[in-house]
Design an enzyme around this catalytic site. Structure first.
Site, short mmCIF file in Angstrom:
data_model
loop_
_atom_site.label_atom_id
_atom_site.label_comp_id
_atom_site.label_asym_id
_atom_site.label_seq_id
_atom_site.Cartn_x
_atom_site.Cartn_y
_atom_site.Cartn_z
N ASN A 14 0.81 -1.11 -0.13
CA ASN A 14 -0.06 0.03 -0.05
C ASN A 14 0.88 1.39 -0.11
OD1 ASN A 14 -1.87 1.99 0.36
ND2 ASN A 14 -2.33 1.58 2.63
N LYS A 16 0.02 4.22 -0.35
CA LYS A 16 -0.69 5.60 0.14
C LYS A 16 -0.33 6.85 -0.69
CE LYS A 16 -0.08 3.51 4.79
NZ LYS A 16 0.03 3.36 6.20
N HIS A 100 -9.47 1.25 4.73
CA HIS A 100 -8.20 1.34 5.76
C HIS A 100 -8.31 2.33 6.87
CE1 HIS A 100 -4.19 2.63 6.49
NE2 HIS A 100 -3.60 1.29 5.90
N GLU A 102 -6.56 4.83 8.28
CA GLU A 102 -6.46 5.99 7.71
C GLU A 102 -7.88 6.65 6.87
OE1 GLU A 102 -2.85 5.52 5.66
OE2 GLU A 102 -1.94 4.99 7.56
N GLU A 171 -5.54 -5.00 10.81
CA GLU A 171 -4.37 -4.03 10.88
C GLU A 171 -4.60 -3.30 12.35
OE1 GLU A 171 -2.55 -2.77 7.13
OE2 GLU A 171 -4.22 -1.70 7.29
N GLY A 177 2.37 2.18 10.78
CA GLY A 177 3.39 3.12 10.58
C GLY A 177 4.12 3.47 11.91
N SER A 217 3.42 -2.53 10.32
CA SER A 217 4.74 -2.31 10.36
C SER A 217 5.26 -3.95 10.28
CB SER A 217 5.25 -2.06 11.99
OG SER A 217 4.82 -0.80 12.13
C1 PEP Z 1 -0.74 -0.02 6.06
O1 PEP Z 1 -0.89 1.28 6.14
O2 PEP Z 1 -1.63 -0.67 5.71
C2 PEP Z 1 0.41 -0.45 6.88
C3 PEP Z 1 0.48 -1.57 7.14
O3 PEP Z 1 1.55 0.45 7.07
P1 PEP Z 1 2.85 0.20 7.70
O4 PEP Z 1 3.28 -1.32 7.05
O5 PEP Z 1 3.51 1.44 7.47
O6 PEP Z 1 2.53 0.00 9.23
#
Ligand code: PEP
Length: 255
Positions: A14, A16, A100, A102, A171, A177, A217
């Site tokens: 992703n 973003k 998601h 976000e 998630e 992040g 992460s």
């Molecule tokens: C995400 O935003 O879907 C995600 C998993 O981000 P990150 O790997 O940076 O934590």
């Protein structure tokens, strides 16, 4: 049942709101070049809308698939600034990330809108990657499972037989992040719980065929251990997907 037959591993990047078209093309080209032969999993790139066409051209006729990061639930109309499923299909997208955290946090996305989008995605032959996950407060107050259960039930309400066509991404918001990953045990516990919720919705047999990705992460150093858990079928990768070498290294660590 041989679940491996249905639950082929799936790693999705992703990107973003990152990468201009030329940066996206470079990244996709390097991933294409460096991806190991014979890696038996689905690999999906989800660039921003502006780079979908260019990245789609780079990965045309390869085993890498294209995904979008969001879409509207209607198929056309007066929705300034939005993109619909037909447009994504037109660009040869196979996947679309929906709900998601976000989008939920910054753009008011709710389980109800996610549900409408999931239905449209399936009707348009896109595979939705439906994101669910609790915040840190929710985990610390002991309500993580209630929150995730509600998100799964409401986002997938009314789908029943079509549920086998979707991917779920667990998630935890506190792991996105932040560099703070769920432990393999924490992730497995929630994935198994999500499968129980799915099972209560569509029966054990279909629930066993649904892929559940972990996101938060995930990186080359922790991917293999997370993915060795019985109910973790893939990863949704943010930060580590923005560098070709870390994304490819992560995939190689799973071979
Ligand atoms: C995400 O935003 O879907 C995600 C998993 O981000 P990150 O790997 O940076 O934590």
């Amino acid at each position: 049942m041989d679940v491996n037959k249905f639950r082929r591993k799936i790693i999705a990047g992703n990107w973003k709101m990152n990468k201009t078209v030329s940066e996206a093309v470079d990244l996709a080209n390097t991933i294409k070049r460096e991806l190991p032969d014979g890696c038996d999993m689905d690999v999906v790139l989800c660039p921003p809308y502006t780079a979908l066409k260019a990245v789609g051209d780079v990965i045309l006729n390869t085993r890498i698939k294209l995904g979008a990061q969001n879409m509207h639930w209607e198929n056309y109309g007066a929705f300034t600034g939005e993109i619909c499923a037909t447009m994504l299909r037109d660009l040869y997208c196979h996947y679309v990330i929906l709900g998601h955290s976000e989008r939920r946090i910054y753009f008011g996305e709710t389980d109800r809108t996610v549900n409408q989008k999931v239905k449209t995605a399936i009707n348009s032959h896109l595979t939705p990657i439906v994101c669910v996950g609790e915040t840190l407060d929710q985990r610390e107050s002991g309500s993580a499972k209630d929150i995730v259960s509600t998100q799964v039930r409401e986002s997938l309400d009314g789908l029943n037989v079509d549920l086998g066509k979707i991917v779920i991404a667990y998630e935890p918001v506190w792991a996105i992040g932040t560099g703070r990953t769920a432990t393999p045990q924490q992730a497995q516990e929630m994935h198994a719980f999500i499968r129980e919720v799915l099972s209560s919705m569509v029966g054990e047999e279909i629930a066993q065929t649904i892929r559940i990705q972990y996101g938060g992460s995930m990186k080359p150093a922790n991917a293999a251990e997370l993915m060795s858990q019985p109910d973790i079928d893939g990863g949704l990768i943010g930060g580590a997907a923005l560098e070709a070498l870390s994304f490819v290294e992560l995939i190689k660590s799973l071979k």
